[in-house]
Design an enzyme around this catalytic site. Sequence first.
Site, mmCIF file in Angstrom:
data_model
loop_
_atom_site.group_PDB
_atom_site.id
_atom_site.type_symbol
_atom_site.label_atom_id
_atom_site.label_comp_id
_atom_site.label_asym_id
_atom_site.label_seq_id
_atom_site.Cartn_x
_atom_site.Cartn_y
_atom_site.Cartn_z
ATOM 1 N NE ARG A 13 13.495 118.859 62.000
ATOM 2 C CZ ARG A 13 13.428 118.044 63.027
ATOM 3 N NH1 ARG A 13 13.280 116.733 62.829
ATOM 4 N NH2 ARG A 13 13.494 118.472 64.251
ATOM 5 C CB THR A 43 4.541 119.631 59.252
ATOM 6 O OG1 THR A 43 5.625 120.257 58.539
ATOM 7 C CG2 THR A 43 3.307 120.525 59.188
ATOM 8 C CG ASP A 83 18.882 123.589 65.738
ATOM 9 O OD1 ASP A 83 19.823 123.712 64.923
ATOM 10 O OD2 ASP A 83 17.694 123.773 65.425
ATOM 11 C CG ASP A 137 19.923 127.197 66.265
ATOM 12 O OD1 ASP A 137 20.001 127.869 65.227
ATOM 13 O OD2 ASP A 137 18.848 126.967 66.857
HETATM 14 C C1 PRP Z 1 18.257 119.865 60.829
HETATM 15 C C2 PRP Z 1 19.421 118.975 60.473
HETATM 16 C C3 PRP Z 1 18.871 118.152 59.340
HETATM 17 C C4 PRP Z 1 17.429 118.009 59.711
HETATM 18 C C5 PRP Z 1 17.225 116.628 60.254
HETATM 19 O O1 PRP Z 1 18.167 120.932 59.956
HETATM 20 O O2 PRP Z 1 20.579 119.673 60.128
HETATM 21 O O3 PRP Z 1 19.002 118.774 58.074
HETATM 22 O O4 PRP Z 1 17.144 118.980 60.711
HETATM 23 O O5 PRP Z 1 15.904 116.413 60.540
HETATM 24 P P1 PRP Z 1 14.987 115.366 59.759
HETATM 25 O O6 PRP Z 1 15.799 114.110 59.614
HETATM 26 O O7 PRP Z 1 13.812 115.207 60.659
HETATM 27 O O8 PRP Z 1 14.612 115.973 58.430
HETATM 28 P P2 PRP Z 1 17.143 122.155 60.159
HETATM 29 O O9 PRP Z 1 15.895 121.909 59.374
HETATM 30 O O10 PRP Z 1 16.991 122.439 61.613
HETATM 31 O O11 PRP Z 1 17.881 123.332 59.411
HETATM 32 P P3 PRP Z 1 19.270 124.044 59.747
HETATM 33 O O12 PRP Z 1 20.383 123.050 59.481
HETATM 34 O O13 PRP Z 1 19.269 125.180 58.780
HETATM 35 O O14 PRP Z 1 19.245 124.503 61.180
HETATM 36 N N1 URA Z 2 17.839 118.603 63.796
HETATM 37 C C1 URA Z 2 18.763 118.880 64.736
HETATM 38 O O1 URA Z 2 19.599 119.766 64.547
HETATM 39 N N2 URA Z 2 18.753 118.157 65.864
HETATM 40 C C2 URA Z 2 17.866 117.169 66.090
HETATM 41 O O2 URA Z 2 17.931 116.528 67.155
HETATM 42 C C3 URA Z 2 16.920 116.899 65.099
HETATM 43 C C4 URA Z 2 16.914 117.633 63.960
#
Ligand code: PRP
Ligand code: URA
Length: 209
Positions: free
Chosen positions: A104, A108, A200, A203
């Site tokens: 993400r 945005t 997160d 993380d």
């Molecule tokens: C997080 C999570 C989802 C997404 C959800 O991933 O694991 O994939 O955000 O958010 P959304 O419904 O608003 O799209 P992130 O983009 O943080 O990547 P990561 O898993 O690599 O940390």
């Molecule tokens: N992605 C995450 O990992 N946590 C949230 O709360 C939203 C998006």
Amino acid sequence: MDNVTIFSHPLIQHKISKLRDKNTGTNEFRSLIEEIAMLMGYEALRDLPLEDVEVETPIETCMTPMIAGKKLAIVPILRAGLGMVNGILALVPSAKVGHIGLYRDEETHEPHEYYCKLPSPIDQRTIVVTDPMLATGGSGVAAVDFIKEHGGRHIKFMSIIAAPEGLKRLHEAHPDIHIYVGHLDRCLNENAYICPGLGDAGDRIFGTK
Ligand code: PRP
Ligand code: URA
């Protein structure tokens, strides 16, 4: 809502509460994600097709049911969805695993694709997409769009925590897929994080940040 299952099982609720705790460390967090995925997977896979096969027991030969058709495909959304894969593999060790890389944009909140590889032939498999967090729904919608563009048809989506906004967006974009949610939370905050959520997920699973 048709095609949406929100879990109320006490074991799932208890484990989600432990995930939320900011004092839960990486090791325990990973184990909890896997255990919850396994518990949710038990329900999500209840319609896997069966066929009778011949088996010789120590007593006699019988016809007995086994899972039929092409092997299940598990498709985690990277990174955090990876944490759920082993929980489902514990149920179906022969499943194939694809990957969809999305992150993400911090400003945005729109998803950006950086990697995709799906098991072939994808059209003949039950596909379980995993992502612990369904926040705005942007990543979930993009992942399912991609799988459908490549021919996937029988798709299930498993998320451990969802915001109402994300669940609505995914369900409206793809009403044909079954969505499984461990807990439906209150709302998103101004940074599109789920409240109360767990922070997160990527993380916390990988110990980054
Ligand atoms: C997080 C999570 C989802 C997404 C959800 O991933 O694991 O994939 O955000 O958010 P959304 O419904 O608003 O799209 P992130 O983009 O943080 O990547 P990561 O898993 O690599 O940390
Ligand atoms: N992605 C995450 O990992 N946590 C949230 O709360 C939203 C998006």
